[in-house]
Design a protein around this motif. Structure first.
Motif, PDB file in Angstrom:
ATOM      1  N   ASP A  74      33.062  40.442  92.103  1.00  0.00           N
ATOM      2  CA  ASP A  74      33.183  39.505  90.979  1.00  0.00           C
ATOM      3  C   ASP A  74      31.833  39.219  90.344  1.00  0.00           C
ATOM      4  O   ASP A  74      31.551  38.084  89.931  1.00  0.00           O
ATOM      5  CB  ASP A  74      33.845  38.191  91.433  1.00  0.00           C
ATOM      6  N   ASP A  89      32.970  42.045  87.395  1.00  0.00           N
ATOM      7  CA  ASP A  89      34.216  41.286  87.451  1.00  0.00           C
ATOM      8  C   ASP A  89      35.208  41.767  86.387  1.00  0.00           C
ATOM      9  O   ASP A  89      34.842  42.114  85.266  1.00  0.00           O
ATOM     10  CB  ASP A  89      33.948  39.791  87.260  1.00  0.00           C
ATOM     11  N   GLU A 116      35.709  46.797  88.074  1.00  0.00           N
ATOM     12  CA  GLU A 116      37.061  46.553  88.584  1.00  0.00           C
ATOM     13  C   GLU A 116      37.980  46.138  87.445  1.00  0.00           C
ATOM     14  O   GLU A 116      37.534  45.665  86.410  1.00  0.00           O
ATOM     15  CB  GLU A 116      37.058  45.507  89.712  1.00  0.00           C
TER      16      GLU A 116
HETATM   17 MG    MG Z   1      38.538  38.679  91.738  1.00  0.00          MG
END
Ligand code: MG
Ligand code: C2E
Ligand code: MG
Ligand code: MG
Length: 287
Positions: free
Chosen positions: A181, A203, A237
């Protein structure tokens, strides 16, 4: 479908319930029973090298198969597990199971990949975490380089001085360390240089707005550039579209993880994905 079950689940665990002591106690009791009865399982989400398209890792993501409810996502029980002290035994189970499973895949002759395990703030505060990781690696026989731990930026920064010590202990084992994150907390750049981390995970909130928000594009680009200049690996991500992937590729982001490539999936689905990569490797070699 798991997705639909997930939606029902959220209705059963409404936020108000967390404020009711009685409801929390009953959830706690059910989680304790779930641990005893083996109702937790891991899903795995591939992490892909953007350059080669090959799977280089997979993130282990815990789920609870509640016999009455179905599949329960971590957001519905990790906070309660953290508050009740159940997070210790649960995290230990996750770590052991992820290492055991990854070693089993390697023993089957599948192309090796690392497995990433999320470490909660609570568990990171335990001073003997490095000892636990070491004994699980010994017990399962997994080589340290095939294990990575993910810690969120806020977990690490909560007590940065202590974190430097603990991260060094973990790093000395030969495992990988990633900051999860990344970009949502505030890391001091001077600390970032002192942390022995290998990877930044951008993140999802920034990645998902690539194409929509120039601010988020700027932040994503800046994190990738920061990783390059500090000689760190960087993974994005929550990649969901080809446009997001192109953006990341153009900035030489090393790896990606997200629905665009694959959703988190049951362990049974992983071997054929790893197999497919072996085929790809041969095609390259023949070309
Ligand atoms: Mg997360
Ligand atoms: P995280 O570590 O940041 O994990 C990534 C989350 O993003 C996962 O949710 C994953 O399913 C989701 N995700 C991945 N790709 C996409 C995408 O393309 N689009 C969207 N919308 N979502 C995507 P999940 O599995 O529900 O996990 C949520 C969080 O729960 C994790 O966030 C992590 O903080 C925590 N968690 C999961 N497993 C564990 C565990 O074993 N231990 C601890 N302490 N925390 C865990
Ligand atoms: Mg994670
Ligand atoms: Mg994350």
């Amino acid at each position: 479908r798991a997705k639909d079950m997930g939606r029902n689940t959220f209705q059963l665990f409404q936020p108000e319930m967390n404020t009711s002591v009685g409801a929390r106690l009953s959830l706690e009791r059910r989680l304790r029973r779930a641990l005893r009865d083996g109702e937790f399982l891991l899903h795995y989400q591939p992490q892909v090298d953007i350059g080669t398209g090959r799977i280089v890792g997979m993130e282990a993501l815990v789920r609870w198969h509640d016999p009455e409810v179905g599949l329960v996502p971590p957001s519905a029980f990790i906070p309660v597990a953290e508050e009740s002290g159940l997070i210790g035994p649960l995290s230990e189970w996750v770590l052991r199971e992820a290492c055991r499973q990854n070693k089993a895949w390697q023993d089957e002759g599948l192309p090796p990949a690392r497995v990433s395990v999320n470490l909660s703030a609570r568990q990171f505060q335990q001073r003997d975490i490095a000892k636990l990781v070491m004994s699980i690696l010994e017990e399962t026989g997994l080589e340290p380089r095939y294990l990575e731990l993910e810690l969120t930026e806020s977990t690490i920064m909560r007590n940065a001085e202590e974190a430097v010590i603990m991260l060094n202990e973990l790093h000395a084992l030969g495992i990988g360390l990633a900051i999860d994150d990344f970009g949502t907390g505030y890391s001091s750049l001077s600390y970032l240089k002192r942390f022995p981390v290998d990877r930044l995970k951008i993140d999802r909130s920034f990645v998902s707005d690539i194409g929509d928000s120039s601010d988020d594009e700027t932040i994503t680009s800046a994190i990738i550039a920061l990783a390059h200049s500090l000689d760190l690996q960087v993974i994005a991500e929550g990649v969901e579209t080809a446009a997001q992937l192109d953006f990341l590729k153009a900035r030489a982001c090393h790896e990606m993880q997200g629905y665009y490539f694959a959703r988190p999936m049951p362990q049974d689905a992983i071997p054929q994905l790893l197999e497919r990569d072996r085929g790809r490797k041969t095609e390259h070699a023949d070309a």
